[in-house]
Write a protein that holds these residues in place. Sequence first.
Motif, mmCIF file in Angstrom:
data_model
loop_
_atom_site.group_PDB
_atom_site.id
_atom_site.type_symbol
_atom_site.label_atom_id
_atom_site.label_comp_id
_atom_site.label_asym_id
_atom_site.label_seq_id
_atom_site.Cartn_x
_atom_site.Cartn_y
_atom_site.Cartn_z
ATOM 1 N N ALA A 144 0.885 -1.192 -0.118
ATOM 2 C CA ALA A 144 0.054 0.007 -0.054
ATOM 3 C C ALA A 144 0.746 1.216 0.022
ATOM 4 O O ALA A 144 0.364 2.325 -0.619
ATOM 5 C CB ALA A 144 -0.971 0.051 1.157
ATOM 6 N N TRP A 145 2.202 1.133 0.620
ATOM 7 C CA TRP A 145 2.704 2.271 0.863
ATOM 8 C C TRP A 145 3.328 2.761 -0.432
ATOM 9 O O TRP A 145 3.624 3.929 -0.783
ATOM 10 C CB TRP A 145 3.994 2.113 1.907
ATOM 11 N N THR A 146 3.915 1.862 -1.387
ATOM 12 C CA THR A 146 4.386 2.086 -2.704
ATOM 13 C C THR A 146 3.375 2.735 -3.491
ATOM 14 O O THR A 146 3.787 3.424 -4.565
ATOM 15 C CB THR A 146 4.751 0.660 -3.645
ATOM 16 N N PHE A 147 1.803 2.855 -3.249
ATOM 17 C CA PHE A 147 1.021 3.553 -3.868
ATOM 18 C C PHE A 147 0.567 4.849 -3.108
ATOM 19 O O PHE A 147 -0.474 5.569 -3.320
ATOM 20 C CB PHE A 147 -0.247 2.682 -4.248
ATOM 21 N N GLY A 148 1.262 5.210 -2.054
ATOM 22 C CA GLY A 148 0.964 6.265 -1.268
ATOM 23 C C GLY A 148 -0.343 6.090 -0.297
ATOM 24 O O GLY A 148 -0.629 7.280 0.150
ATOM 25 N N ALA A 149 -0.420 5.135 0.086
ATOM 26 C CA ALA A 149 -1.288 4.851 1.033
ATOM 27 C C ALA A 149 -0.846 4.259 2.099
ATOM 28 O O ALA A 149 0.252 3.730 2.470
ATOM 29 C CB ALA A 149 -2.617 3.959 0.485
ATOM 30 N N SER A 150 -1.708 3.796 3.092
ATOM 31 C CA SER A 150 -1.352 3.222 4.231
ATOM 32 C C SER A 150 -2.555 2.529 4.968
ATOM 33 O O SER A 150 -3.700 3.095 5.219
ATOM 34 C CB SER A 150 -0.919 4.291 5.746
ATOM 35 N N LEU A 151 -2.219 1.112 5.121
ATOM 36 C CA LEU A 151 -3.690 0.282 5.799
ATOM 37 C C LEU A 151 -3.484 0.686 7.344
ATOM 38 O O LEU A 151 -4.434 0.464 7.860
ATOM 39 C CB LEU A 151 -2.903 -1.132 5.760
ATOM 40 N N LYS A 152 -2.779 1.634 7.877
ATOM 41 C CA LYS A 152 -2.829 2.043 9.302
ATOM 42 C C LYS A 152 -3.605 3.341 9.324
ATOM 43 O O LYS A 152 -3.849 3.880 10.345
ATOM 44 C CB LYS A 152 -1.383 2.171 9.880
ATOM 45 N N LYS A 153 -4.094 3.774 8.413
ATOM 46 C CA LYS A 153 -4.941 5.016 8.284
ATOM 47 C C LYS A 153 -5.937 4.927 8.969
ATOM 48 O O LYS A 153 -6.937 3.987 9.033
ATOM 49 C CB LYS A 153 -5.223 5.432 6.896
ATOM 50 N N GLU A 154 -6.462 5.892 10.071
ATOM 51 C CA GLU A 154 -7.426 6.220 11.105
ATOM 52 C C GLU A 154 -8.400 6.958 10.427
ATOM 53 O O GLU A 154 -8.354 7.832 9.689
ATOM 54 C CB GLU A 154 -7.131 6.633 12.397
ATOM 55 N N TYR A 155 -9.667 6.545 10.600
ATOM 56 C CA TYR A 155 -11.019 7.346 10.309
ATOM 57 C C TYR A 155 -11.264 8.415 11.558
ATOM 58 O O TYR A 155 -11.118 7.750 12.719
ATOM 59 C CB TYR A 155 -12.002 6.371 10.009
ATOM 60 N N ARG A 156 -11.231 9.731 11.198
ATOM 61 C CA ARG A 156 -11.435 10.523 12.452
ATOM 62 C C ARG A 156 -12.576 11.450 12.057
ATOM 63 O O ARG A 156 -12.552 12.543 11.520
ATOM 64 C CB ARG A 156 -10.211 11.438 12.295
ATOM 65 N N PRO A 157 -13.870 10.912 12.372
ATOM 66 C CA PRO A 157 -15.155 11.593 12.127
ATOM 67 C C PRO A 157 -15.231 13.207 12.740
ATOM 68 O O PRO A 157 -15.899 13.938 12.156
ATOM 69 C CB PRO A 157 -16.377 10.690 12.583
#
Length: 199
Positions: A167-180
């Motif tokens: 995911a990191w190679t595409f500029g994303a992160s599986l650790k990303k949190e949702y902050r409503p």
Amino acid sequence: MIMALCAALPMTVAAQDDQTQGEGTPIVPEPKISKTVVDGDSVLFMQMNNVYVYPVMEIKSEKQQRAFNRLVNNVKKVLPIAKETNKVIIETYEYLQTIPDEKERKAHMKRVEAEIYKKYKPRMKKLTYSQGKLLIKLVNRECNSSSYDLVKAFMGPIRAGFWQAFAWTFGASLKKEYRPETTDRLTERVVLMVEAGQL
């Protein structure tokens, strides 16, 4: 199990959407206490939910309108997948608790993984880059756990690390949190409206 999430970042990367978050102030109300009489006994009920108040969003330009429309379309496309993911995780977890043998559990997880690839891979390939990143956040919203933690729990830390690196190679992160209450205020508002059938 959550391998399908990683496939959400397709090889052809589309331009990332800028989501202008609406201004909102979280309001934590005083606990509401009510007394009810049940079979002659007094029962106290305390409600302590957080309530977030959002002002009416003012769309001041065509660019903002396009960004909002993109967000609505992305949420409509990705939210059902996040909800299905939550359901699959709960069902898988509950079934794994009934299997006493470690070898059998691993065999079951391989079958689940194969089924998920078969069912979700075609859908994931059709997602854009921004939809893939939104899916990671909405899975966090629905499951109350990051995609990384879910992969780690079901598949182990090595596989979780591999998919995080992917995911990191595409500029994303599986650790990303949702902050409503902060950075994802506008997304949360759109999600609630979609869930209520208002969009």
